[in-house]
Design a protein around this motif. Sequence first.
Motif, PDB file in Angstrom:
ATOM      1  N   LEU A  23      -4.751  -2.495  -1.216  1.00  0.00           N
ATOM      2  CA  LEU A  23      -4.198  -3.328   0.137  1.00  0.00           C
ATOM      3  C   LEU A  23      -5.503  -3.389   1.054  1.00  0.00           C
ATOM      4  O   LEU A  23      -5.671  -4.153   1.854  1.00  0.00           O
ATOM      5  CB  LEU A  23      -3.099  -2.890   0.579  1.00  0.00           C
ATOM      6  CG  LEU A  23      -1.837  -3.108  -0.275  1.00  0.00           C
ATOM      7  CD1 LEU A  23      -0.696  -2.556   0.518  1.00  0.00           C
ATOM      8  CD2 LEU A  23      -1.784  -4.738  -0.648  1.00  0.00           C
ATOM      9  N   ASP A  24      -6.094  -2.175   1.136  1.00  0.00           N
ATOM     10  CA  ASP A  24      -7.363  -2.004   2.041  1.00  0.00           C
ATOM     11  C   ASP A  24      -8.480  -2.917   1.931  1.00  0.00           C
ATOM     12  O   ASP A  24      -8.874  -3.629   2.731  1.00  0.00           O
ATOM     13  CB  ASP A  24      -7.952  -0.558   1.934  1.00  0.00           C
ATOM     14  CG  ASP A  24      -6.927   0.459   2.589  1.00  0.00           C
ATOM     15  OD1 ASP A  24      -6.061   0.129   3.352  1.00  0.00           O
ATOM     16  OD2 ASP A  24      -6.996   1.385   2.258  1.00  0.00           O
ATOM     17  N   TRP A  25      -8.698  -3.027   0.362  1.00  0.00           N
ATOM     18  CA  TRP A  25      -9.699  -4.071   0.054  1.00  0.00           C
ATOM     19  C   TRP A  25      -9.408  -5.515   0.419  1.00  0.00           C
ATOM     20  O   TRP A  25     -10.099  -6.346   0.965  1.00  0.00           O
ATOM     21  CB  TRP A  25      -9.995  -4.170  -1.383  1.00  0.00           C
ATOM     22  CG  TRP A  25     -11.168  -3.034  -1.704  1.00  0.00           C
ATOM     23  CD1 TRP A  25     -10.671  -1.832  -2.206  1.00  0.00           C
ATOM     24  CD2 TRP A  25     -12.349  -2.950  -1.467  1.00  0.00           C
ATOM     25  NE1 TRP A  25     -11.907  -1.234  -2.580  1.00  0.00           N
ATOM     26  CE2 TRP A  25     -12.911  -1.659  -1.993  1.00  0.00           C
ATOM     27  CE3 TRP A  25     -13.497  -3.831  -1.204  1.00  0.00           C
ATOM     28  CZ2 TRP A  25     -14.131  -1.567  -2.133  1.00  0.00           C
ATOM     29  CZ3 TRP A  25     -14.597  -3.620  -0.951  1.00  0.00           C
ATOM     30  CH2 TRP A  25     -15.237  -2.517  -1.453  1.00  0.00           C
ATOM     31  N   LEU A  26      -8.105  -5.899   0.016  1.00  0.00           N
ATOM     32  CA  LEU A  26      -7.654  -7.169   0.444  1.00  0.00           C
ATOM     33  C   LEU A  26      -7.634  -7.558   2.018  1.00  0.00           C
ATOM     34  O   LEU A  26      -7.801  -8.702   2.381  1.00  0.00           O
ATOM     35  CB  LEU A  26      -6.285  -7.526  -0.021  1.00  0.00           C
ATOM     36  CG  LEU A  26      -6.180  -7.450  -1.737  1.00  0.00           C
ATOM     37  CD1 LEU A  26      -4.718  -7.688  -2.180  1.00  0.00           C
ATOM     38  CD2 LEU A  26      -6.889  -8.687  -2.151  1.00  0.00           C
ATOM     39  N   TRP A 202      -4.468 -12.617  -2.643  1.00  0.00           N
ATOM     40  CA  TRP A 202      -3.374 -11.779  -2.846  1.00  0.00           C
ATOM     41  C   TRP A 202      -2.239 -12.441  -3.528  1.00  0.00           C
ATOM     42  O   TRP A 202      -2.178 -13.662  -3.973  1.00  0.00           O
ATOM     43  CB  TRP A 202      -2.671 -11.866  -1.424  1.00  0.00           C
ATOM     44  CG  TRP A 202      -3.535 -10.953  -0.447  1.00  0.00           C
ATOM     45  CD1 TRP A 202      -4.848 -11.277  -0.083  1.00  0.00           C
ATOM     46  CD2 TRP A 202      -2.984 -10.240   0.878  1.00  0.00           C
ATOM     47  NE1 TRP A 202      -5.313 -10.660   1.112  1.00  0.00           N
ATOM     48  CE2 TRP A 202      -4.287  -9.998   1.594  1.00  0.00           C
ATOM     49  CE3 TRP A 202      -1.781  -9.983   1.020  1.00  0.00           C
ATOM     50  CZ2 TRP A 202      -4.017  -9.254   2.669  1.00  0.00           C
ATOM     51  CZ3 TRP A 202      -1.694  -9.164   2.226  1.00  0.00           C
ATOM     52  CH2 TRP A 202      -2.996  -8.766   3.104  1.00  0.00           C
ATOM     53  N   THR A 203      -1.299 -11.608  -4.253  1.00  0.00           N
ATOM     54  CA  THR A 203      -0.153 -11.831  -4.853  1.00  0.00           C
ATOM     55  C   THR A 203       1.119 -11.752  -4.210  1.00  0.00           C
ATOM     56  O   THR A 203       0.843 -11.034  -3.067  1.00  0.00           O
ATOM     57  CB  THR A 203      -0.321 -11.266  -6.394  1.00  0.00           C
ATOM     58  OG1 THR A 203       0.024  -9.816  -5.941  1.00  0.00           O
ATOM     59  CG2 THR A 203      -1.332 -11.422  -7.102  1.00  0.00           C
ATOM     60  N   GLU A 204       2.145 -12.442  -4.809  1.00  0.00           N
ATOM     61  CA  GLU A 204       3.503 -12.097  -3.970  1.00  0.00           C
ATOM     62  C   GLU A 204       3.603 -10.579  -3.934  1.00  0.00           C
ATOM     63  O   GLU A 204       4.189 -10.159  -2.876  1.00  0.00           O
ATOM     64  CB  GLU A 204       4.449 -12.693  -4.968  1.00  0.00           C
ATOM     65  CG  GLU A 204       5.872 -12.380  -4.127  1.00  0.00           C
ATOM     66  CD  GLU A 204       7.167 -12.948  -4.902  1.00  0.00           C
ATOM     67  OE1 GLU A 204       8.061 -13.072  -4.608  1.00  0.00           O
ATOM     68  OE2 GLU A 204       6.719 -13.364  -6.314  1.00  0.00           O
ATOM     69  N   MET A 205       3.282  -9.793  -5.013  1.00  0.00           N
ATOM     70  CA  MET A 205       3.573  -8.280  -4.866  1.00  0.00           C
ATOM     71  C   MET A 205       2.710  -7.604  -3.966  1.00  0.00           C
ATOM     72  O   MET A 205       3.033  -6.948  -2.859  1.00  0.00           O
ATOM     73  CB  MET A 205       3.257  -7.690  -6.135  1.00  0.00           C
ATOM     74  CG  MET A 205       3.061  -6.016  -6.157  1.00  0.00           C
ATOM     75  SD  MET A 205       4.578  -5.472  -5.773  1.00  0.00           S
ATOM     76  CE  MET A 205       5.582  -5.657  -7.283  1.00  0.00           C
ATOM     77  N   ASP A 206       1.386  -8.182  -3.591  1.00  0.00           N
ATOM     78  CA  ASP A 206       0.306  -7.791  -2.579  1.00  0.00           C
ATOM     79  C   ASP A 206       1.127  -7.868  -1.077  1.00  0.00           C
ATOM     80  O   ASP A 206       0.981  -6.999  -0.226  1.00  0.00           O
ATOM     81  CB  ASP A 206      -0.716  -8.384  -2.562  1.00  0.00           C
ATOM     82  CG  ASP A 206      -1.582  -8.133  -3.957  1.00  0.00           C
ATOM     83  OD1 ASP A 206      -1.593  -6.890  -4.380  1.00  0.00           O
ATOM     84  OD2 ASP A 206      -2.330  -8.974  -4.453  1.00  0.00           O
TER      85      ASP A 206
END
Length: 322
Positions: A23-26, A202-206
């Motif tokens: 998540l930090d990368w995104l 990103w995905t829905e989970m992200d």
Amino acid sequence: MALIRQSTRITQAMTQRSTLSHLDWLEAEAIHIMREVAGQCSNPVLLFSGGKDSICMLRLAEKAFRPGKFPFPLMHIDTGHNYKEVVAFRDKRAAELGERLIVRSVEDSMKRGTVVLKHEGESRNKHQSVTLLEAIEEFGFDACIGGARRDEEKARAKERIFSFRDEFGQWDPKNQRPELWSLYNARSHKGENIRAFPISNWTEMDVWQYIEREGLELPSIYFAHKRPVAMRQGAIVPVNVPLVGGGVANPSKPGEEIIDLQVRFRTVGDISCTAPVESDADDVSKIVFETATTTITERGATRLDDQTSDASMEQRKKEGYF
């Protein structure tokens, strides 16, 4: 000594990078993209509907630009058939942030005659592109920052992060700019514009994991609640939904069985084309678990216009859709 110091700095940077979570990368990528838009464009706008993706976009904008004001206003293209809970949340969140919110309505385009429905019950969702293009022209925006993700739909997967649109607001998937080494080109002539998508990867989970990590507030309809629904063509359809300006959307049909079902929304849009899913997930952690275990895509059973529209998502995007 200079070489030793340089080697130490490289080692420290590599160590820091290795400790970043997914998540930090995104998040870092999205913040970088937002700052690129602000740096390259003279008059950008951030699209904010009150939905979960655009709520994440607001948090990213806070991290990118606070303590200063955002270098762009917020804008929502309202169909007039949006869920009351989402519209109320939209206004509340913009007020909390102290940021300017521009709202332009498909109903205004209908009054001008630039949008004509085939029939009263037709979904207004695809007609948002007309109102969006009118708003871009009205304010002279040269970039629109949106919360679209590539995992949502196959046409969205063709998008660049900086998606070029011509002077008619149209998208040509075969005429897009390369983005090698995360270098973005937002140059445009007068009348042209860029659609920038910071959470493309990103995905829905992200999204749900980011909402959980950041403790972001959401409209109540994202959580399990009881709602009158009917089954139409295999989908759960909310019926007799109260509208902000009065009246109802999706009126029940004569002889149709109406049941109170516990549901939640995975995605939110125009009432006429957004269906919920049966669920007992009443907090974000439960939604994350549901998202991890479902075998149905986010739009697969929840966006009725994807299933019934006579125009594909790609065609709508070519006409100026988000």
